[in-house]
Scaffold this motif. Structure first.
Motif, PDB file in Angstrom:
ATOM      1  N   ARG A  97      27.662  -6.216  35.757  1.00  0.00           N
ATOM      2  CA  ARG A  97      27.143  -5.271  36.726  1.00  0.00           C
ATOM      3  C   ARG A  97      25.784  -5.154  36.473  1.00  0.00           C
ATOM      4  N   ILE A 266      23.522   6.974  44.071  1.00  0.00           N
ATOM      5  CA  ILE A 266      23.545   7.435  45.655  1.00  0.00           C
ATOM      6  C   ILE A 266      23.247   6.011  46.436  1.00  0.00           C
ATOM      7  N   GLU A 268      23.219   3.096  45.193  1.00  0.00           N
ATOM      8  CA  GLU A 268      24.584   2.126  45.125  1.00  0.00           C
ATOM      9  C   GLU A 268      25.626   2.291  45.869  1.00  0.00           C
ATOM     10  N   SER A 269      25.996   3.590  45.947  1.00  0.00           N
ATOM     11  CA  SER A 269      27.104   4.002  46.805  1.00  0.00           C
ATOM     12  C   SER A 269      26.688   3.648  48.345  1.00  0.00           C
ATOM     13  N   ILE A 270      25.641   3.858  48.732  1.00  0.00           N
ATOM     14  CA  ILE A 270      25.451   3.650  50.270  1.00  0.00           C
ATOM     15  C   ILE A 270      25.476   2.262  50.551  1.00  0.00           C
ATOM     16  N   ALA A 272      27.133  -0.107  49.032  1.00  0.00           N
ATOM     17  CA  ALA A 272      27.974  -0.605  48.440  1.00  0.00           C
ATOM     18  C   ALA A 272      27.481  -1.994  47.357  1.00  0.00           C
ATOM     19  N   PRO A 274      27.304  -3.350  43.501  1.00  0.00           N
ATOM     20  CA  PRO A 274      27.953  -3.178  42.391  1.00  0.00           C
ATOM     21  C   PRO A 274      27.056  -3.074  41.311  1.00  0.00           C
ATOM     22  N   LYS A 278      26.589   3.189  39.440  1.00  0.00           N
ATOM     23  CA  LYS A 278      27.903   3.412  40.050  1.00  0.00           C
ATOM     24  C   LYS A 278      28.949   3.562  38.831  1.00  0.00           C
ATOM     25  N   MET A 281      28.251   6.271  36.416  1.00  0.00           N
ATOM     26  CA  MET A 281      28.743   7.637  37.019  1.00  0.00           C
ATOM     27  C   MET A 281      30.391   7.800  37.134  1.00  0.00           C
ATOM     28  N   MET A 285      32.642  10.543  35.138  1.00  0.00           N
ATOM     29  CA  MET A 285      33.473  11.363  35.648  1.00  0.00           C
ATOM     30  C   MET A 285      34.894  11.301  35.170  1.00  0.00           C
TER      31      MET A 285
END
Lengths: 329, 539
Positions: A97, A266, A268-270, A272, A274, A278, A281, A285
């Motif tokens: 990553r 946020i 990286e999620s939006i 996509a 890698p 993310k 996070m 979780m």
């Protein structure tokens, strides 16, 4: 100078030990365990299976034993294996990553400095003029706009409506079949929106620092002297004023070093993408202790190194600090 | 997490506004079927990345989506949710219900060319029950007394007592013994580069981005038409939806609002086919039966009567789902269509509450008994918008009959640790998936009320226990059905949960894919028969 460096490096050792203790403590204080996340509320899992998993991850051992084992591996630069079901080494997960995040952040950082410094200088030299006002509005707009919102709008506009830019990810499907230049162009196209958005959002801080620093310097006596000598305004501003006004920028650059490996979840999620944000996070979780602790320790070490580098650069750039410190030491 | 939810909300709002131009609900002419042809690729969008491709170690749905295409089990569910042979051609159950003999399919090959035999099945069984394997799936196999492979194409298991879910449990993915035997499965390469017997073989996995499978030309049921299966990881649903519209994704699951409002234009419907069928899951409001507030059955009946479930289905799911009355999916064989629990009737709710001693109201209009107001907190996990919205609707309805409800959302890990495991909650909104086998032992049997067990509401009913044991102890479908019908009647009367709704699954697939035949099992069951006519192939 060398003595100073050695002292700083030695001071980092107790700091590092403190960091490992806090890192380990914080993540273990968080309620829930890695096993919970994999088995809780799953009708197919018995209490016995849960114990089996706990044993596998050595969560049944006392905390100080777990800490000892972890730090023992850490000094050998072994970050352990992730608690995720794939059980891969943490370092492998970070390594896959990290390049994406670092490259992206580097590009954004370079663009930020390349844009924010001239904006700040211009704002200062045109103080209270329309240029100053408009750039102020522009950078604060970037600062205040929710970036995910802006991203989605740009994605919709350029990706769905106009269809000129890809929406998310880093590569097009089947990019492997093309030549290297096509691949680079493809990657660049994918990065246009994320990098523009990230840069736009980062301009405010640095440009305001530059503006303030520059205004302060321009009011100094030696600038008046330079002007009185009859130097051209260009030489006054870029040779005499700018160098002194750049000092705060060095601090900011130093503080940006740990930020290089941290990504925004946020963001990286939006897109996509890698990246590290993310990864971290998801690790938090899922209570993936080794992964979370690994990322935190690397981040902490980089913060220490960044601070050290900034202080050194400061000393190099500013004779007052250099000489003052040598006297004091 | 809350920021994530905000992202989704605002994103949804934006997409709503942006897509509203020129939407007309006119069905386009369906495309002609064309002729089946090999080739092309399907890009499937997923918000999560698979964790491991060794199905034994995986428990996330992303991993299972992918391993489902790579591996086979001995049995599987057909399009009508009946068990059929997969790697087992047929099977026999002995008259006493204790022994199952599987006759394995001949000529099946692993992706590396090795033949599939009973040795692989025996290995899968042994590695699953091995105490050193960190798997969550050992329990069903623990019931096995003896497993043997008398010859390469016969596999026989014997149970200590008849166990109805046994047959289904052999639907687990069979692992290749020749690549795993004698090795540490937790460190196996196969987690990243799997070798199976299934219709698709592994090609590549780029972490955090995509996973590519290609069709297995030697698959025992024939070569799949679609050459490549690309699993793209897009964590944000708004982004995925835009990728769908821009052609970067061919298939994804829609949210109810996307299905109902944003995907109804003629242009969209001419490019995509939407499907809708009940998902195998239900959402419920569960009461802590150990708590004095909810120990009285009349109170629970009153709560259910005071809640308008239709309103929740409309408000939360935009009508994309149905009201639930029990733990089974409507239309499946254990589902009892005659059971209807308490329909919305606030007057009955008030009468039931008065019966239970809740007669007076305080100055705020809240019912009081022995000086204490009827007030409780509904807990739910953070990040699940549908559950939160359901809680809000329930809050308002219960207020109307004089009950004060507070709502609290908690991050999943601490939700389990601090509230569920300690039994420190009053009511929760959660969901269960509905297994194909109707056995309810883990969630409803009184022996499962211990800490960290799934009957966390503490439901104990001797008749229920007896029926559950009877239902899992026989292979006779008629007898099992009788047990489960009765169980639904008991639950409807006792109301340990207020069953809220069964949502619909809402997949959308690019219209260039043909051969999709929706059935009770969904749409993926015949994936290998999907095709794209030559002229429309994209990749």
């Amino acid at each position: 100078m060398l003595y100073y460096l050695a002292k700083r490096l030695l001071l980092m050792i107790p700091l590092l030990i403190g960091i490992t203790i806090i890192t380990f403590g914080v993540i273990h204080l968080a309620p829930g365990e890695p096993v919970e996340m994999q088995v809780a509320m799953n009708p197919k899992v018995s209490a016995e299976a849960r114990e089996r998993l706990r044993k596998f991850y050595e969560l049944d051992k006392p905390l100080h034993v777990q800490y000892g084992k972890w730090v023992g591996r850490l000094v050998r630069l072994d970050f352990g294996r992730s608690f995720a079901p794939d059980g891969r080494p943490v370092i492998a997960k970070i390594r896959e990553r990290l390049p994406v995040t670092i490259s992206l952040n580097m590009i954004v950082l370079i663009l930020e400095f390349a844009l924010a410094i001239p904006i700040g200088v211009m704002a200062a030299t045109h103080r209270d003029g329309p240029l100053d006002r408009w750039t102020t509005v522009f950078v604060f707009l970037g600062f205040a706009t929710p970036l995910f919102w802006l991203s989605l709008i740009l994605m919709y506009l350029f990706g769905v409506r106009l269809g000129v830019l890809p929406i998310s990810g880093l590569h097009s499907l089947g990019y492997e079949a093309h030549g290297i230049w096509w691949q680079i162009a493809d990657l660049a196209k994918h990065l246009v929106i994320p990098i523009s958005v990230a840069t736009f959002g980062s301009l405010a801080g640095l440009s305001r620092y530059m503006r303030t620093g520059m205004i302060e310097v321009l009011g100094q006596d030696y600038i008046t002297t330079a002007r009185a000598k009859g130097l051209s305004e260009r030489v006054v501003i870029y040779r005499h004023a700018l160098r002194n006004a750049l000092l705060p920028a060095i601090t900011i650059l130093g503080l940006s070093v740990p930020g290089l490996i941290g990504g925004s979840v946020i963001f990286e999620s939006i897109f996509a993408i890698p990246g590290m944000g993310k990864l971290f996070m998801d690790g938090v979780m899922a209570r993936d202790y080794p992964l979370v602790m690994g990322v935190l320790v690397i981040g902490a070490v980089l913060t220490l190194v960044g601070n050290l580098l900034a202080d050194l650069a400061y000393a190099v750039a500013d004779p007052r600090i250099r000489h003052g410190r040598e006297r004091a030491l | 997490m809350s920021s994530c939810r905000l992202v989704c909300l605002v994103a949804l709002l934006f997409v709503l506004v942006a897509c509203h131009e020129g939407e007309q609900a006119v069905a386009p002419v369906p495309r002609p079927p064309g002729t089946p042809a090999y080739g092309d690729a399907i890009v499937v969008g997923s918000i999560g990345e698979p964790s491991t491709l060794l199905p034994l170690l995986a428990s996330d749905s992303a991993s299972r989506d992918v391993t489902g295409e790579i591996y086979n089990g001995l049995v599987r569910y057909d399009k009508n949710l009946k068990l059929e042979g997969d790697l087992a051609e047929r099977w026999e159950i002995s008259r006493d219900g204790l022994t199952i003999t599987f006759h394995l399919r001949r000529g099946v090959k692993w992706h590396d060319g090795q033949p599939f035999t009973s040795r692989d099945v025996l290995y899968t069984y042994r590695i699953t029950i091995d105490p050193k394997t960190p798997t969550a799936y050992a329990d069903n196999f623990k019931q096995v007394k003896l497993a043997e492979a008398p010859d390469p194409y016969t596999f026989r298991v014997t149970y200590a007592k008849p166990f109805a879910p046994a047959l289904e449990s052999w639907g687990v993915e069979i692992l290749p013994a020749h690549l795993l035997e004698g090795k540490d499965i937790t460190r196996s390469e196969l987690a990243r580069r799997p070798v199976g017997t299934g219709p698709y073989r592994f090609k590549e996995w780029i972490a955090g981005q995509k996973l590519v499978l290609e069709s297995n030309h030697d698959y025992y049921e024939g070569r799949p038409y679609i050459d490549r299966y690309v699993y793209r990881i897009i964590p944000d649903t708004a982004t995925m939806y835009m990728e769908l519209k821009a052609g970067g994704v061919d298939m994804m699951g829609l949210t109810p609002v996307q299905y109902q409002r944003q995907t109804i234009s003629r242009e969209f419907l001419s490019r995509f086919n939407k499907y809708r069928y009940p998902a195998s899951a239900y959402t419920y409001l569960g009461y802590n039966l150990r708590h004095p507030l909810f120990s009285d059955r009349r109170v629970r009946q009153a709560l259910t009567s005071a809640i308008n479930k239709d309103e929740i289905v409309q408000g939360v799911l935009f009508g994309m789902g149905q009201v639930a009355h029990g733990p089974y999916k409507p239309g499946t064989w254990p589902y009892n269509p005659n059971v209807k629990d308490f329909t919305y009737n606030p007057d009955r709710a008030r009468a039931l509450l008065a019966d239970a001693g809740w007669r007076e109201k305080n100055s705020d209009g809240i019912l009081i008994k022995d000086g204490k107001p009827f007030s409780f907190t509904i807990l739910t996990n953070q990040g699940n918008n549908e559950r939160l919205k359901s809680a809000l609707i329930i809050q308002q309805r219960l207020r109307a009959v004089g009950i004060e409800v507070k709502i609290r959302t908690v991050e999943w890990a601490s939700f389990l640790k601090n509230f569920i495991d300690k039994g420190d909650f009053q009511a929760v909104i959660l969901g269960w998936t509905i297994g194909q086998d109707p056995d309810l032992f883990d969630v409803w049997h009184s022996s499962k009320t211990g800490p960290r067990e799934l009957n966390f509401v503490g439901y104990k009913n001797p008749e229920m226990d007896r029926l559950i044991e009877q239902g899992r102890g026989t292979f006779d479908l008629g007898e099992r059905r009788r047990c489960y019908y009765r169980i639904q009647e008991i639950l409807a009367e006792d109301q340990p949960y207020t069953f809220l709704y069964v949502p619909d699954a809402l997949p959308v697939v690019s219209a260039r894919f043909r051969g999709i035949e929706p059935a009770p099992a969904g749409i993926m069951y015949n994936f290998i028969k999907w095709y794209v006519p030559k002229g429309e192939q994209l990749y």
